[in-house]
Design an enzyme around this catalytic site. Structure first.
Site, short mmCIF file in Angstrom:
data_model
loop_
_atom_site.label_atom_id
_atom_site.label_comp_id
_atom_site.label_asym_id
_atom_site.label_seq_id
_atom_site.Cartn_x
_atom_site.Cartn_y
_atom_site.Cartn_z
N ASN A 230 -34.21 82.35 36.14
CA ASN A 230 -34.60 82.89 34.88
C ASN A 230 -36.05 82.55 34.91
OD1 ASN A 230 -32.00 83.65 33.95
ND2 ASN A 230 -31.47 81.26 33.77
N HIS A 366 -61.42 89.09 75.21
CA HIS A 366 -62.15 88.56 73.84
C HIS A 366 -62.92 89.90 73.41
CE1 HIS A 366 -63.64 86.19 77.48
NE2 HIS A 366 -64.29 87.10 77.48
#
Length: 460
Positions: A230, A366
């Site tokens: 709720n 990389h």
């Protein structure tokens, strides 16, 4: 006898303090009501009636493409009134299963147990025993001796209960299975003569008892299954409960979680044996992990397949990609949709791969971008390499065949093919196809200027 599921989803959810209808607030990146719909399908629903009210446009935008019958509850006058709106869509010989759009953790097994408990022409209700039943409707039973439970005779809401009834700790979850014909009769008899001034669905239980109809009960394995949300605090509690349940499933299936409380599962994850998952990993969509897979801390995996012995190193994002046996990605790698790493391939830190195949044993360690490419086996991609795949209007393919060595800071302007065994010198810009075993260098010739003076800062 058809299974007709009625899902109540008309509430606004004022305590959520949100423009979003309460049932659309998410658990694990999926709306609460979608969880309920999915579970309804799992138990074999023949039809689903979605009773809606507030936020109809947002509900339909979220759920509109699904096989649902949309039933409007223009005024929220109670749960009985909500179910009554669906009455025209319920056949007499239907079994009606009533669920709630803000109770997302209800399990398939629990609903199957409830349906199994349904007496012929009777009613089955899902109840749970709570140490603190405050706020819930109580299950009223006939007195009985010893450990035997008395027959259910009704459900009394908290505000209407006597002091003695408030001591009852068996509570109503609201989830029930009811024969269609009797349900419609009982709904027509409902009154709003109560403390709330609402039409309570729970009142049909007393009517069933008065009509001599058998009433049986079933209980969930855990009370959390029937808890609703709720407000956002309760929503967060359900999220944590859901994640704990999913983490437990992974561990029972063969995964070792470094910390089960620090994982987020927002989809369907399948794991093999001896999988290792570090902290703060997020799974979304459909993810498959083979045997002996290792997932590093902070990784995000979305709709991907990871084969045996592969490794996702920390803080990598893997989306719509496939990793072959013993392949690896990361740390800080990004594999976008269409990326595929073959066996033993490696993608390192700050490498982005999109719609590209990386061959067996090939490596980009990389700082590279590999998009719209087919890369063969045994290829080395140097740091700073870019496949220039976009000309401003269209994407083009780069093909790098087996055993090619690409030096650092190389640009491959697609469409272009680099044939087997070729070597590309560092700093080259490749605009034409390269033949087998060729060495190609396109950088400007190095110059040496003697006697040159570096500028000095002018003093002010």
């Amino acid at each position: 006898m058809a299974l007709n599921v009625v899902i109540l989803a008309a509430g606004k959810g004022t305590r959520m303090r949100s423009d979003l209808p309460k049932v659309l607030h998410p658990i694990a990146h999926k709306s609460m009501v979608q969880h309920v719909i999915d579970t309804a399908h799992k138990v074999g629903s023949d039809a689903i009636q979605l009773v809606y009210g507030y936020g109809a446009d947002k509900l339909q935008a979220s759920l509109g493409e699904q096989q649902l019958n949309w039933v409007l509850q223009a005024e929220q006058l109670g749960t009985g009134h909500a179910v009554a709106q669906a009455s025209p869509h319920i056949a007499d010989n239907d079994t009606v299963l009533i669920l709630y759009g803000d109770v997302p953790l209800i399990q398939q097994s629990t609903l199957e147990a409830l349906l199994a408990a349904l007496p012929e022409n009777g009613v089955a209700i899902l109840t749970v025993n709570l140490a603190d039943p405050m706020g819930y409707g109580r299950i009223v039973r006939t007195p009985c001796k010893g450990q035997e439970q008395g027959k259910v005779v009704g459900i009394i809401e908290q505000k209407d209960a006597t002091a003695e009834q408030l001591l009852i700790n068996e509570i109503n979850t609201g989830i029930m299975a009811v024969p269609g014909k009797q349900l419609k009769i009982w709904l027509s008899r409902l009154s709003n003569n109560n403390a709330q001034g609402e039409y309570y669905l729970t009142d049909i239980i007393a009517m069933a008892h008065a009509d001599g109809v058998a009433i049986d009960t079933a209980q969930p394995q855990s009370a959390i299954e029937v808890e609703g949300a709720n407000n956002r605090v309760q929503l967060a509690q359900l999220e944590r409960a859901y994640q704990a349940r999913e983490a437990e499933k992974l561990m029972l299936a063969g995964a070792n979680l470094r910390d089960p409380s620090r994982i987020d599962i927002r989809g369907d994850v399948t794991v093999g044996m001896d999988v290792m998952i570090d902290i703060n990993v997020i799974f979304e969509g459909k993810v498959t992990l083979g045997n002996n897979v290792t997932i590093g801390a902070g990784a995000i995996l979305i709709d991907c397949e990871i084969a045996d012995n592969a490794e996702i190193k920390p803080y990598s994002i893997i989306e719509g990609a496939k990793l072959g046996v013993a392949a690896s990605a990361g740390p800080f790698a990004r594999l976008r949709p269409g990326a595929e790493l073959k066996q033993d391939a490696h993608i390192g830190n700050f490498v982005e791969v999109k719609k590209a195949v990386i061959g067996v044993g090939s490596k980009a360690g990389h700082l590279a971008y590999l998009g719209d490419a087919v890369i063969g086996d045994g290829v080395n991609i140097g740091a700073g390499t870019i496949t220039c795949n976009y000309d401003g209007a269209n994407k083009h393919l780069t093909v790098i065949e087996d055993n090619v060595f690409v030096g650092s800071d190389t640009q491959l302007v697609a469409p272009v093919t680099i044939s087997k065994g070729a070597t590309l010198g560092a700093g080259s810009t490749i605009t034409r196809d390269v033949g087998e075993n060729e060495l190609v260098i396109t950088r400007v010739k190095q110059k040496h200027l003697t006697g040159w003076q570096r500028p000095v800062k002018i003093k002010k």
